[in-house]
Scaffold this motif. Structure first.
Motif, PDB file in Angstrom:
ATOM      1  N   THR A 119       2.722   0.330  -6.372  1.00 52.39           N
ATOM      2  CA  THR A 119       3.554  -0.540  -5.549  1.00 52.39           C
ATOM      3  C   THR A 119       3.666  -0.011  -4.122  1.00 52.39           C
ATOM      4  OG1 THR A 119       4.834  -1.236  -7.477  1.00 52.39           O
ATOM      5  CG2 THR A 119       5.855  -1.576  -5.329  1.00 52.39           C
ATOM      6  N   THR A 120       3.780   1.304  -3.982  1.00 56.05           N
ATOM      7  CA  THR A 120       3.848   1.916  -2.649  1.00 56.05           C
ATOM      8  C   THR A 120       2.558   1.674  -1.882  1.00 56.05           C
ATOM      9  OG1 THR A 120       5.363   3.618  -3.477  1.00 56.05           O
ATOM     10  CG2 THR A 120       4.246   4.074  -1.393  1.00 56.05           C
ATOM     11  N   ALA A 121       1.419   1.818  -2.560  1.00 54.93           N
ATOM     12  CA  ALA A 121       0.123   1.564  -1.916  1.00 54.93           C
ATOM     13  C   ALA A 121       0.012   0.095  -1.490  1.00 54.93           C
ATOM     14  CB  ALA A 121      -1.013   1.940  -2.859  1.00 54.93           C
ATOM     15  N   LEU A 122       0.431  -0.810  -2.363  1.00 54.02           N
ATOM     16  CA  LEU A 122       0.406  -2.237  -2.035  1.00 54.02           C
ATOM     17  C   LEU A 122       1.305  -2.552  -0.840  1.00 54.02           C
ATOM     18  CD1 LEU A 122       0.476  -3.701  -5.646  1.00 54.02           C
ATOM     19  CD2 LEU A 122      -1.314  -4.174  -3.962  1.00 54.02           C
ATOM     20  N   THR A 123       2.476  -1.922  -0.789  1.00 52.20           N
ATOM     21  CA  THR A 123       3.412  -2.144   0.317  1.00 52.20           C
ATOM     22  C   THR A 123       2.815  -1.680   1.643  1.00 52.20           C
ATOM     23  OG1 THR A 123       5.300  -1.881  -1.187  1.00 52.20           O
ATOM     24  CG2 THR A 123       5.744  -1.660   1.166  1.00 52.20           C
ATOM     25  N   LEU A 124       2.201  -0.496   1.643  1.00 56.08           N
ATOM     26  CA  LEU A 124       1.571   0.011   2.868  1.00 56.08           C
ATOM     27  C   LEU A 124       0.409  -0.877   3.293  1.00 56.08           C
ATOM     28  CD1 LEU A 124       1.613   3.853   2.141  1.00 56.08           C
ATOM     29  CD2 LEU A 124       2.929   2.637   3.885  1.00 56.08           C
ATOM     30  N   TRP A 125      -0.320  -1.390   2.319  1.00 58.61           N
ATOM     31  CA  TRP A 125      -1.441  -2.285   2.608  1.00 58.61           C
ATOM     32  C   TRP A 125      -0.939  -3.565   3.277  1.00 58.61           C
ATOM     33  CZ3 TRP A 125      -3.542  -6.512  -0.827  1.00 58.61           C
ATOM     34  CH2 TRP A 125      -4.794  -6.973  -0.380  1.00 58.61           C
ATOM     35  N   VAL A 126       0.121  -4.154   2.740  1.00 59.56           N
ATOM     36  CA  VAL A 126       0.694  -5.365   3.339  1.00 59.56           C
ATOM     37  C   VAL A 126       1.251  -5.055   4.727  1.00 59.56           C
ATOM     38  CG1 VAL A 126       2.596  -7.022   3.146  1.00 59.56           C
ATOM     39  CG2 VAL A 126       1.159  -6.554   1.166  1.00 59.56           C
ATOM     40  N   ASP A 127       1.919  -3.896   4.875  1.00 55.29           N
ATOM     41  CA  ASP A 127       2.461  -3.518   6.180  1.00 55.29           C
ATOM     42  C   ASP A 127       1.364  -3.404   7.231  1.00 55.29           C
ATOM     43  OD1 ASP A 127       5.005  -3.483   5.146  1.00 55.29           O
ATOM     44  OD2 ASP A 127       5.141  -1.298   4.982  1.00 55.29           O
ATOM     45  N   SER A 128       0.153  -3.034   6.797  1.00 53.48           N
ATOM     46  CA  SER A 128      -0.980  -2.924   7.726  1.00 53.48           C
ATOM     47  C   SER A 128      -1.667  -4.268   7.941  1.00 53.48           C
ATOM     48  CB  SER A 128      -2.003  -1.902   7.204  1.00 53.48           C
ATOM     49  OG  SER A 128      -2.815  -2.472   6.175  1.00 53.48           O
ATOM     50  N   GLU A 129      -1.109  -5.336   7.313  1.00 50.04           N
ATOM     51  CA  GLU A 129      -1.696  -6.684   7.348  1.00 50.04           C
ATOM     52  C   GLU A 129      -3.117  -6.690   6.787  1.00 50.04           C
ATOM     53  OE1 GLU A 129       0.018  -9.300   7.862  1.00 50.04           O
ATOM     54  OE2 GLU A 129       1.822  -8.335   8.608  1.00 50.04           O
ATOM     55  N   GLY A 130      -3.345  -5.800   5.804  1.00 50.48           N
ATOM     56  CA  GLY A 130      -4.629  -5.780   5.119  1.00 50.48           C
ATOM     57  C   GLY A 130      -5.709  -4.990   5.829  1.00 50.48           C
ATOM     58  N   THR A 131      -5.365  -4.297   6.930  1.00 52.02           N
ATOM     59  CA  THR A 131      -6.395  -3.544   7.644  1.00 52.02           C
ATOM     60  C   THR A 131      -6.745  -2.237   6.934  1.00 52.02           C
ATOM     61  OG1 THR A 131      -4.732  -2.478   9.064  1.00 52.02           O
ATOM     62  CG2 THR A 131      -5.756  -4.520   9.886  1.00 52.02           C
ATOM     63  N   GLU A 132      -5.784  -1.672   6.216  1.00 52.21           N
ATOM     64  CA  GLU A 132      -6.068  -0.475   5.421  1.00 52.21           C
ATOM     65  C   GLU A 132      -6.927  -0.868   4.215  1.00 52.21           C
ATOM     66  OE1 GLU A 132      -5.228   2.670   5.885  1.00 52.21           O
ATOM     67  OE2 GLU A 132      -3.556   2.677   7.304  1.00 52.21           O
ATOM     68  N   ASN A 133      -7.630   0.123   3.668  1.00 48.34           N
ATOM     69  CA  ASN A 133      -8.434  -0.107   2.470  1.00 48.34           C
ATOM     70  C   ASN A 133      -7.551   0.134   1.251  1.00 48.34           C
ATOM     71  OD1 ASN A 133     -10.243   1.113   0.160  1.00 48.34           O
ATOM     72  ND2 ASN A 133     -11.574  -0.172   1.411  1.00 48.34           N
ATOM     73  N   LEU A 134      -7.258  -0.940   0.496  1.00 47.18           N
ATOM     74  CA  LEU A 134      -6.320  -0.822  -0.621  1.00 47.18           C
ATOM     75  C   LEU A 134      -6.796   0.148  -1.706  1.00 47.18           C
ATOM     76  CD1 LEU A 134      -3.710  -1.589  -2.039  1.00 47.18           C
ATOM     77  CD2 LEU A 134      -4.849  -3.664  -2.874  1.00 47.18           C
ATOM     78  N   PRO A 135      -8.040   0.068  -2.182  1.00 51.74           N
ATOM     79  CA  PRO A 135      -8.470   1.040  -3.205  1.00 51.74           C
ATOM     80  C   PRO A 135      -8.298   2.488  -2.747  1.00 51.74           C
ATOM     81  CG  PRO A 135     -10.019  -0.782  -3.127  1.00 51.74           C
ATOM     82  CD  PRO A 135      -9.086  -0.964  -1.957  1.00 51.74           C
ATOM     83  N   ALA A 136      -8.569   2.756  -1.464  1.00 52.26           N
ATOM     84  CA  ALA A 136      -8.396   4.118  -0.945  1.00 52.26           C
ATOM     85  C   ALA A 136      -6.929   4.516  -0.946  1.00 52.26           C
ATOM     86  CB  ALA A 136      -8.980   4.215   0.469  1.00 52.26           C
TER      87      ALA A 136
END
Length: 198
Positions: free
Chosen positions: A167-184
């Motif tokens: 959930t924390t990884a998903l939250t950071l991914w959304v906060d980056s507007e999807g620019t971060e690599n979610l699997p990473a």
């Protein structure tokens, strides 16, 4: 095909899945355009070219359009396929990571939209705990069958910690507007968790 030959197996199930996917795609499109609160079930059904009743056969509520996915059976299968010698956290990490890579490759935009809606819409965010609790119980049962020697408490704690990491990884991914690599991000979250588990 003659009248006496049977219909190909799974045709009805495939049509049902396609209708469900169409409803979900149109709902997400409307939520993006109009906002979740301003979109009605009637508008979603019309956009998907289905009846109001067909909508409710696939999704009992408007919230379910965002919350429902077909990922759980895949994750359970991936857990069952992990090597027996893997500890609980490693098996869960690798099953979730493998499943997520599959989803990320095929449904990245839909996953981003759905996750953003859940995290940023009060009506949906209020249901996160309930949904996560259901997922936790399901995963804990799957993991317990792999390691019957492990206590229920240990299995439940590790499962809850893993879902918190996800959930924390998903939250950071959304906060980056999807620019971060979610699997990473998920791998980094589990690396952090496993470092504290030693």
């Amino acid at each position: 095909m003659t009248a006496s030959e049977p219909r190909p197996p799974g045709l009805r199930a495939r049509k049902k899945a396609q209708t469900r996917r169409t409803i979900q795609e149109q709902a997400l499109r409307l939520f993006l355009a109009k906002g979740y609160e301003n979109t009605t079930v009637e508008e979603i059904a019309a956009a998907a070219e289905v009846s109001h009743m067909t909508f409710f056969r696939h999704f009992p509520t408007k919230e379910a359009v965002v919350e429902t996915d077909d990922y759980d059976p895949m994750i359970l299968q991936l857990i069952a396929e992990r090597p027996e010698e893997e500890d609980t956290l490693t098996a869960l990490h690798r099953a979730l990571a493998q499943g997520l890579r599959t989803v990320y490759a095929t449904d990245r935009e839909a996953l981003l939209i759905r996750t953003r809606l859940v995290l940023r819409t009060p009506a949906l965010r209020a249901r996160v705990w309930e949904n996560q609790h259901t997922t936790e119980e399901m995963l804990a049962r799957a993991l317990a069958s792999r390691r019957p020697d492990q206590s229920e408490l240990a299995t439940r704690v590790l499962t809850a910690a893993a879902l918190a990491a996800l959930t924390t990884a998903l939250t950071l991914w959304v906060d980056s507007e999807g620019t971060e690599n979610l699997p990473a991000l998920v791998d980094q979250a589990f690396t952090t968790l496993q470092g504290h588990n030693r």
